[in-house]
Design an enzyme around this catalytic site. Structure first.
Site, PDB file in Angstrom:
ATOM      1  N   LEU A 210      48.615 -31.820 -54.141  1.00  7.84           N
ATOM      2  CA  LEU A 210      48.827 -30.504 -54.750  1.00  7.84           C
ATOM      3  C   LEU A 210      47.926 -30.277 -55.959  1.00  7.84           C
ATOM      4  O   LEU A 210      47.649 -31.177 -56.734  1.00  7.84           O
ATOM      5  CB  LEU A 210      50.297 -30.367 -55.162  1.00  7.84           C
ATOM      6  CG  LEU A 210      51.305 -30.529 -54.013  1.00  7.84           C
ATOM      7  CD1 LEU A 210      52.730 -30.369 -54.542  1.00  7.84           C
ATOM      8  CD2 LEU A 210      51.029 -29.542 -52.874  1.00  7.84           C
TER       9      LEU A 210
ATOM     10  N   HIS B 297      48.149 -24.578 -55.163  1.00 12.71           N
ATOM     11  CA  HIS B 297      49.524 -24.718 -54.682  1.00 12.71           C
ATOM     12  C   HIS B 297      50.514 -24.302 -55.771  1.00 12.71           C
ATOM     13  O   HIS B 297      51.516 -23.643 -55.498  1.00 12.71           O
ATOM     14  CB  HIS B 297      49.819 -26.170 -54.301  1.00 12.71           C
ATOM     15  CG  HIS B 297      48.952 -26.730 -53.219  1.00 12.71           C
ATOM     16  ND1 HIS B 297      47.976 -27.674 -53.452  1.00 12.71           N
ATOM     17  CD2 HIS B 297      48.906 -26.491 -51.884  1.00 12.71           C
ATOM     18  CE1 HIS B 297      47.386 -28.001 -52.321  1.00 12.71           C
ATOM     19  NE2 HIS B 297      47.922 -27.298 -51.350  1.00 12.71           N
TER      20      HIS B 297
ATOM     21  N   ARG C 234      40.606 -31.039 -50.448  1.00 13.49           N
ATOM     22  CA  ARG C 234      39.420 -31.769 -49.983  1.00 13.49           C
ATOM     23  C   ARG C 234      38.361 -31.910 -51.079  1.00 13.49           C
ATOM     24  O   ARG C 234      37.460 -32.733 -50.948  1.00 13.49           O
ATOM     25  CB  ARG C 234      38.833 -31.095 -48.750  1.00 13.49           C
ATOM     26  CG  ARG C 234      39.697 -31.283 -47.516  1.00 13.49           C
ATOM     27  CD  ARG C 234      39.022 -30.755 -46.275  1.00 13.49           C
ATOM     28  NE  ARG C 234      39.737 -31.125 -45.061  1.00 13.49           N
ATOM     29  CZ  ARG C 234      40.730 -30.420 -44.521  1.00 13.49           C
ATOM     30  NH1 ARG C 234      41.121 -29.299 -45.099  1.00 13.49           N
ATOM     31  NH2 ARG C 234      41.341 -30.822 -43.423  1.00 13.49           N
TER      32      ARG C 234
HETATM   33  P1  AMP Z   1      47.355 -26.886 -47.751  1.00 13.38           P
HETATM   34  O1  AMP Z   1      48.104 -27.911 -48.520  1.00 13.38           O
HETATM   35  O2  AMP Z   1      45.875 -27.010 -47.847  1.00 13.38           O
HETATM   36  O3  AMP Z   1      47.864 -26.730 -46.341  1.00 13.38           O
HETATM   37  O4  AMP Z   1      47.691 -25.510 -48.457  1.00 13.38           O
HETATM   38  C1  AMP Z   1      49.012 -25.086 -48.647  1.00 13.38           C
HETATM   39  C2  AMP Z   1      49.009 -23.647 -49.111  1.00 13.38           C
HETATM   40  O5  AMP Z   1      48.311 -23.557 -50.343  1.00 13.38           O
HETATM   41  C3  AMP Z   1      48.280 -22.729 -48.128  1.00 13.38           C
HETATM   42  O6  AMP Z   1      48.997 -21.519 -48.009  1.00 13.38           O
HETATM   43  C4  AMP Z   1      46.941 -22.531 -48.787  1.00 13.38           C
HETATM   44  O7  AMP Z   1      46.325 -21.312 -48.437  1.00 13.38           O
HETATM   45  C5  AMP Z   1      47.338 -22.551 -50.254  1.00 13.38           C
HETATM   46  N1  AMP Z   1      46.166 -22.850 -51.086  1.00 13.38           N
HETATM   47  C6  AMP Z   1      45.315 -23.908 -50.945  1.00 13.38           C
HETATM   48  N2  AMP Z   1      44.319 -23.820 -51.859  1.00 13.38           N
HETATM   49  C7  AMP Z   1      44.540 -22.677 -52.564  1.00 13.38           C
HETATM   50  C8  AMP Z   1      43.855 -22.031 -53.645  1.00 13.38           C
HETATM   51  N3  AMP Z   1      42.729 -22.524 -54.175  1.00 13.38           N
HETATM   52  N4  AMP Z   1      44.378 -20.881 -54.116  1.00 13.38           N
HETATM   53  C9  AMP Z   1      45.519 -20.361 -53.596  1.00 13.38           C
HETATM   54  N5  AMP Z   1      46.203 -20.923 -52.581  1.00 13.38           N
HETATM   55  C10 AMP Z   1      45.727 -22.065 -52.080  1.00 13.38           C
END
Ligand code: AMP
Length: 291
Positions: free
Chosen positions: A35, A39, A189
């Site tokens: 996170l 997030h 990432r």
């Molecule tokens: P993930 O853990 O990559 O599956 O992301 C979980 C949620 O966080 C998803 O809805 C992503 O679109 C959101 N998210 C990831 N990176 C960002 C960011 N830089 N800004 C806003 N939301 C994000």
């Protein structure tokens, strides 16, 4: 307060059923962990609008098209719980793979045409995996509102479509992309990038911003606009463009000419890390209430 952690579906349901019966509003943020502030922004939105905030942390094997990416995906549960705590999250659902997929074959969700382009073209089965796990999580958590980042714009479109087409009783809220000061979108990432790669990584955002500037200054020919964006990336050593595309914001189909709001989206490899980003582009005079 430290969030409660539920590792089983039964445990989570036992915790949430009375809450729901009491009429409390449940806000839900699905994540794959590692996170960061992106997030955290989703969690804060959920905190402001809900009585109880649930975050799921689950690295979903079904949405990975490359086994090495799944193996290398960062897993930082201890730190993640601290982030959840700082955002006022009440319950963290952190199931293992066997809990979510006890049997090998899964009845899956076909996301349809919204997944035809952009990442859907380059990551076979990815959005099928996303749509399937999101529907499972919605069934398990039963949230009133679920929060998704605009950073993954196609994913957000897939989820909106899933909810509409399959009549899932949840409100989907999109949250603006959180960026580093130089514009790089926060991503789990990014942790994999070394210093040089990190410096180069911002070129994807610059290319998308150049495309946005083109649209705002009246360019309408998508081939020209995309070419200029690709040129920005080609001028940077050590990165490889996977795609740059302009699509309309609802069905995510490509357009040839810009005659309303569009999304410019791209994927780029920096070393062996794949990054994605997108920006919304609105031609002058076409501004409407954004979604
Ligand atoms: P993930 O853990 O990559 O599956 O992301 C979980 C949620 O966080 C998803 O809805 C992503 O679109 C959101 N998210 C990831 N990176 C960002 C960011 N830089 N800004 C806003 N939301 C994000």
């Amino acid at each position: 307060m430290t969030p409660e952690v539920a590792e089983t579906i039964a445990g989570l349901r036992a915790r949430l059923t009375p809450v729901r019966r009491a009429g409390a509003r449940i806000g839900f943020v699905p994540t794959m962990g590692a996170l960061h502030e992106g997030h955290a922004s989703l969690m804060r939105h959920a905190r402001r609008a809900s009585d109880l905030v649930v975050v799921s942390i689950f690295v979903n094997p079904l949405q990975f098209d490359r086994p090495d990416d799944l193996v290398r995906y960062p897993r930082t549960l201890g730190r993640d719980l601290a982030v959840c705590e700082s955002c006022g999250v009440d319950v963290v659902f952190a199931p293992g793979v066997a809990e979510m997929y006890p049997e090998e074959t899964v009845c899956a969700v076909d996301p349809g045409r919204v997944a035809d382009h952009l990442c859907g073209r380059f990551r076979p089965g990815h959005f099928r995996g996303v749509a399937t796990v999101v529907l499972k999580l919605f069934q398990i958590v039963g949230p009133d509102v679920a929060y998704f980042g605009e950073k993954d714009a196609q994913q957000l479109a897939v989820v909106r479509r899933l909810v509409r087409d399959l009549n899932v009783p949840v409100v989907v809220e999109g949250v603006a992309t959180v960026r580093e000061p130089d514009g790089l979108a926060l991503s789990s990432r990014n942790q994999r990038l070394d210093d040089e790669e990190r410096t180069r990584a911002v070129v994807l955002y610059r290319a998308l911003e150049a495309m946005r500037a083109d649209v705002e200054s009246g360019s309408t020919d998508v081939r020209d606009i995309t070419k200029r964006g690709a040129f920005t990336i080609a001028a940077t050593a050590g990165v490889r463009l996977e795609y740059l595309e302009i699509v309309e914001p609802e069905k995510f189909q490509p357009v040839r000419r810009v005659d309303g709001p569009v999304i410019a989206a791209g994927a780029m490899w920096v070393g062996d890390t794949r990054l994605i980003d997108n920006v919304r582009c609105v031609p002058r005079g076409a501004e409407v209430a954004g979604r």
